[in-house]
Design a protein around this motif. Structure first.
Motif, PDB file in Angstrom:
ATOM      1  N   VAL A 267       0.846  -1.199   0.000  1.00  0.00           N
ATOM      2  CA  VAL A 267       0.000   0.000   0.000  1.00  0.00           C
ATOM      3  C   VAL A 267       0.879   1.245   0.000  1.00  0.00           C
ATOM      4  O   VAL A 267       1.984   1.239   0.530  1.00  0.00           O
ATOM      5  CB  VAL A 267      -0.962   0.043   1.220  1.00  0.00           C
ATOM      6  CG1 VAL A 267      -1.933  -1.130   1.200  1.00  0.00           C
ATOM      7  CG2 VAL A 267      -0.216   0.109   2.550  1.00  0.00           C
ATOM      8  N   TRP A 268       0.378   2.294  -0.633  1.00  0.00           N
ATOM      9  CA  TRP A 268       1.035   3.599  -0.526  1.00  0.00           C
ATOM     10  C   TRP A 268       1.043   4.014   0.937  1.00  0.00           C
ATOM     11  O   TRP A 268       0.144   3.645   1.706  1.00  0.00           O
ATOM     12  CB  TRP A 268       0.276   4.653  -1.328  1.00  0.00           C
ATOM     13  CG  TRP A 268       0.390   4.551  -2.817  1.00  0.00           C
ATOM     14  CD1 TRP A 268      -0.537   4.028  -3.681  1.00  0.00           C
ATOM     15  CD2 TRP A 268       1.472   5.015  -3.638  1.00  0.00           C
ATOM     16  NE1 TRP A 268      -0.108   4.138  -4.979  1.00  0.00           N
ATOM     17  CE2 TRP A 268       1.128   4.737  -4.980  1.00  0.00           C
ATOM     18  CE3 TRP A 268       2.685   5.640  -3.370  1.00  0.00           C
ATOM     19  CZ2 TRP A 268       1.958   5.062  -6.058  1.00  0.00           C
ATOM     20  CZ3 TRP A 268       3.518   5.958  -4.443  1.00  0.00           C
ATOM     21  CH2 TRP A 268       3.155   5.673  -5.767  1.00  0.00           C
ATOM     22  N   ILE A 303       2.603  10.692  -0.872  1.00  0.00           N
ATOM     23  CA  ILE A 303       2.504   9.268  -0.553  1.00  0.00           C
ATOM     24  C   ILE A 303       3.680   8.574  -1.219  1.00  0.00           C
ATOM     25  O   ILE A 303       4.125   8.961  -2.290  1.00  0.00           O
ATOM     26  CB  ILE A 303       1.165   8.640  -0.978  1.00  0.00           C
ATOM     27  CG1 ILE A 303       0.866   8.927  -2.458  1.00  0.00           C
ATOM     28  CG2 ILE A 303       0.032   9.123  -0.083  1.00  0.00           C
ATOM     29  CD1 ILE A 303      -0.391   8.227  -2.964  1.00  0.00           C
ATOM     30  N   ARG A 304       4.178   7.545  -0.558  1.00  0.00           N
ATOM     31  CA  ARG A 304       5.393   6.875  -1.001  1.00  0.00           C
ATOM     32  C   ARG A 304       5.239   5.353  -0.980  1.00  0.00           C
ATOM     33  O   ARG A 304       4.422   4.804  -0.248  1.00  0.00           O
ATOM     34  CB  ARG A 304       6.557   7.255  -0.080  1.00  0.00           C
ATOM     35  CG  ARG A 304       7.202   8.602  -0.411  1.00  0.00           C
ATOM     36  CD  ARG A 304       8.010   8.500  -1.684  1.00  0.00           C
ATOM     37  NE  ARG A 304       8.922   9.614  -1.860  1.00  0.00           N
ATOM     38  CZ  ARG A 304      10.129   9.513  -2.408  1.00  0.00           C
ATOM     39  NH1 ARG A 304      10.581   8.340  -2.821  1.00  0.00           N
ATOM     40  NH2 ARG A 304      10.881  10.578  -2.555  1.00  0.00           N
ATOM     41  N   GLY A 305       6.063   4.670  -1.778  1.00  0.00           N
ATOM     42  CA  GLY A 305       6.217   3.223  -1.687  1.00  0.00           C
ATOM     43  C   GLY A 305       5.445   2.392  -2.686  1.00  0.00           C
ATOM     44  O   GLY A 305       5.704   1.208  -2.819  1.00  0.00           O
ATOM     45  N   GLY A 306       4.458   2.969  -3.364  1.00  0.00           N
ATOM     46  CA  GLY A 306       3.685   2.180  -4.319  1.00  0.00           C
ATOM     47  C   GLY A 306       2.663   1.291  -3.639  1.00  0.00           C
ATOM     48  O   GLY A 306       2.529   1.268  -2.416  1.00  0.00           O
ATOM     49  N   SER A 307       1.908   0.532  -4.452  1.00  0.00           N
ATOM     50  CA  SER A 307       0.851  -0.326  -3.903  1.00  0.00           C
ATOM     51  C   SER A 307       0.652  -1.560  -4.767  1.00  0.00           C
ATOM     52  O   SER A 307       1.320  -1.743  -5.789  1.00  0.00           O
ATOM     53  CB  SER A 307      -0.468   0.444  -3.835  1.00  0.00           C
ATOM     54  OG  SER A 307      -1.109   0.478  -5.107  1.00  0.00           O
ATOM     55  N   PHE A 308      -0.312  -2.383  -4.365  1.00  0.00           N
ATOM     56  CA  PHE A 308      -0.634  -3.590  -5.117  1.00  0.00           C
ATOM     57  C   PHE A 308      -1.217  -3.274  -6.495  1.00  0.00           C
ATOM     58  O   PHE A 308      -1.381  -4.174  -7.325  1.00  0.00           O
ATOM     59  CB  PHE A 308      -1.610  -4.473  -4.320  1.00  0.00           C
ATOM     60  CG  PHE A 308      -2.930  -3.817  -4.003  1.00  0.00           C
ATOM     61  CD1 PHE A 308      -3.975  -3.831  -4.911  1.00  0.00           C
ATOM     62  CD2 PHE A 308      -3.133  -3.194  -2.765  1.00  0.00           C
ATOM     63  CE1 PHE A 308      -5.194  -3.233  -4.610  1.00  0.00           C
ATOM     64  CE2 PHE A 308      -4.354  -2.591  -2.467  1.00  0.00           C
ATOM     65  CZ  PHE A 308      -5.379  -2.608  -3.392  1.00  0.00           C
ATOM     66  N   GLU A 333      -8.513   2.461  -0.929  1.00  0.00           N
ATOM     67  CA  GLU A 333      -8.309   1.074  -0.511  1.00  0.00           C
ATOM     68  C   GLU A 333      -6.879   0.591  -0.701  1.00  0.00           C
ATOM     69  O   GLU A 333      -6.562  -0.554  -0.375  1.00  0.00           O
ATOM     70  CB  GLU A 333      -9.268   0.133  -1.224  1.00  0.00           C
ATOM     71  CG  GLU A 333      -9.058   0.004  -2.719  1.00  0.00           C
ATOM     72  CD  GLU A 333      -9.808  -1.186  -3.307  1.00  0.00           C
ATOM     73  OE1 GLU A 333      -9.511  -2.326  -2.884  1.00  0.00           O
ATOM     74  OE2 GLU A 333     -10.670  -0.971  -4.168  1.00  0.00           O
ATOM     75  N   HIS A 334      -6.008   1.446  -1.246  1.00  0.00           N
ATOM     76  CA  HIS A 334      -4.606   1.037  -1.426  1.00  0.00           C
ATOM     77  C   HIS A 334      -3.645   1.989  -0.716  1.00  0.00           C
ATOM     78  O   HIS A 334      -2.461   2.027  -1.046  1.00  0.00           O
ATOM     79  CB  HIS A 334      -4.260   0.946  -2.907  1.00  0.00           C
ATOM     80  CG  HIS A 334      -4.175   2.264  -3.631  1.00  0.00           C
ATOM     81  ND1 HIS A 334      -4.715   3.431  -3.142  1.00  0.00           N
ATOM     82  CD2 HIS A 334      -3.596   2.601  -4.809  1.00  0.00           C
ATOM     83  CE1 HIS A 334      -4.458   4.422  -3.976  1.00  0.00           C
ATOM     84  NE2 HIS A 334      -3.789   3.939  -5.008  1.00  0.00           N
ATOM     85  N   THR A 335      -4.129   2.730   0.293  1.00  0.00           N
ATOM     86  CA  THR A 335      -3.278   3.702   0.977  1.00  0.00           C
ATOM     87  C   THR A 335      -3.341   3.520   2.485  1.00  0.00           C
ATOM     88  O   THR A 335      -4.432   3.497   3.069  1.00  0.00           O
ATOM     89  CB  THR A 335      -3.693   5.135   0.613  1.00  0.00           C
ATOM     90  OG1 THR A 335      -3.656   5.288  -0.791  1.00  0.00           O
ATOM     91  CG2 THR A 335      -2.754   6.149   1.247  1.00  0.00           C
ATOM     92  N   GLY A 336      -2.167   3.374   3.102  1.00  0.00           N
ATOM     93  CA  GLY A 336      -2.055   3.260   4.550  1.00  0.00           C
ATOM     94  C   GLY A 336      -0.879   4.102   5.038  1.00  0.00           C
ATOM     95  O   GLY A 336      -0.613   5.159   4.496  1.00  0.00           O
ATOM     96  N   PHE A 337      -0.156   3.606   6.035  1.00  0.00           N
ATOM     97  CA  PHE A 337       0.960   4.396   6.582  1.00  0.00           C
ATOM     98  C   PHE A 337       1.771   3.573   7.564  1.00  0.00           C
ATOM     99  O   PHE A 337       1.351   2.496   8.005  1.00  0.00           O
ATOM    100  CB  PHE A 337       0.434   5.657   7.274  1.00  0.00           C
ATOM    101  CG  PHE A 337      -0.365   5.388   8.529  1.00  0.00           C
ATOM    102  CD1 PHE A 337       0.194   5.580   9.789  1.00  0.00           C
ATOM    103  CD2 PHE A 337      -1.690   4.970   8.467  1.00  0.00           C
ATOM    104  CE1 PHE A 337      -0.543   5.351  10.948  1.00  0.00           C
ATOM    105  CE2 PHE A 337      -2.437   4.740   9.616  1.00  0.00           C
ATOM    106  CZ  PHE A 337      -1.861   4.929  10.854  1.00  0.00           C
TER     107      PHE A 337
END
Length: 343
Positions: A267-268, A303-308, A333-337
């Motif tokens: 997740v981002w 936002i960083r890191g990319g997602s599924f 639904e694809h963003t957390g921390f």
């Protein structure tokens, strides 16, 4: 028009760029219709004021589940032919020693926060536009409409990431999603931590080597073993070479050399910084190591890191240098921390 509604409309139209190229309850924020600039400032300040009232948990001094990093200096920015204009110029950043969460914040951890504080997430709050009340909800991915990949789904929230019929039962160890930047800030306040700056995030994602494209090296062929992302023809033919259609439980993939899991893919992750496309040429404008304010309508956050949902044909967000942004009052639904803690 309220801040919340503007985020829904703007992101529903353009979020594919992010995604694929990428009981005691606190009172909901009441947004009063005002001129756009004043409204945005008030919404933001009101939310931060509410967060400031959250009581830090009793064991907030604990660093359990965190990795201590000594800090250091590295070259930040794009370093391959997929790099985008906002990843330049490459420049040197100095990072102070910090503790970093081993994993993204999980559903289990976020549930504890909600149960102890009564906090109500952005996606669970109704919003008002010119006297008309709208039901709570968040943005859910819809691969079957290429012109409208993200739709506003009523009652979608962290407990129901894909809409009211979905749930997180048996998914305690998956990263929490459908959380806004404000929600992440609220959790961090309770935990006695903070969100990472963008410079810190790239530092711990690179894990000691600022020449690599990915945290595992430069060989993309290894990606399905190392990161949860989208293989195949986005957005309707996912080959599932990494074994996950959507979110993976934390620690499903190998840790990076610093011992941190899923800093790329899955997740981002929200950062402290307000996004600006010229950030790397304006580093003198940082305050306390990050960009606090910037004159854009939505005050979008990094936002960083990319997602599924990231793939080679669109966002390649799992690259060390990749950066994106999202409106701070938006759940996806694809963003957390994950959080960090100063030493």
């Amino acid at each position: 028009m309220s801040s919340k509604f503007k985020s829904v409309i703007i992101l529903a139209l353009s979020i594919f760029i992010i995604s694929c190229k990428e009981n005691k309850k606190s009172s909901p924020i009441q947004v009063v219709e005002q001129e756009p600039e004043t409204e945005k400032v008030n919404y933001h300040e009101n939310y931060l004021r509410e967060i400031s009232y959250i009581k830090t948990r009793e064991d907030s001094a604990s660093t359990r589940g965190m990795i201590k990093l000594d800090g250091g200096s590295y070259m930040m920015g794009g370093n391959n032919n997929q790099a985008k204009p906002d990843e330049f110029p490459r420049h040197r950043e100095n990072i102070e020693p910090i503790y970093v969460d081993e994993t993204e914040v999980t559903n289990k951890q976020f549930r504890q926060f909600v149960e102890e504080t009564g906090y109500v997430t952005t996606a669970e709050r109704s919003f008002e536009i010119k006297g008309k009340q709208y039901e709570p909800g968040a943005l859910v991915f819809d691969p079957y409409n290429p012109e409208w990949w993200w739709k506003f789904e009523k009652k979608a929230n962290w407990r129901h990431p894909e809409g009211p019929e979905s749930n997180i039962e048996g998914k305690d160890n998956e990263p929490v999603v459908q959380v806004s930047w404000y929600d992440a800030m609220a959790y961090a306040k309770w935990a006695g931590k903070r969100l990472p700056t963008e410079a810190e995030y790239e530092y711990f994602n690179r894990a000691g080597n600022d020449t690599l494209v990915y945290h595992w090296g430069n060989d993309f062929e290894k990606a399905p073993e190392m990161v949860n992302f989208y293989q195949g023809e986005f957005p309707r033919k996912n080959l599932l070479e990494d074994d996950f259609k959507k979110r993976a439980p934390v620690k499903s993939f190998p840790a990076n050399p610093y011992g941190l899991y899923e800093t790329a893919g899955n997740v981002w992750e929200w950062c402290l910084d307000t996004y600006r496309p010229d950030a790397y040429s304006k580093t003198e404008d940082k305050v306390d190591g990050y960009f606090q304010e910037f004159e854009n309508m939505d005050q979008q956050k990094v936002i960083r890191g990319g997602s599924f949902l990231c793939s080679e044909s669109y966002c390649t967000g799992y690259r060390n240098a990749a950066r994106m942004s999202s409106a701070p009052d938006t759940g996806l639904e694809h963003t957390g921390f994950r959080c960090v803690k100063d030493i």
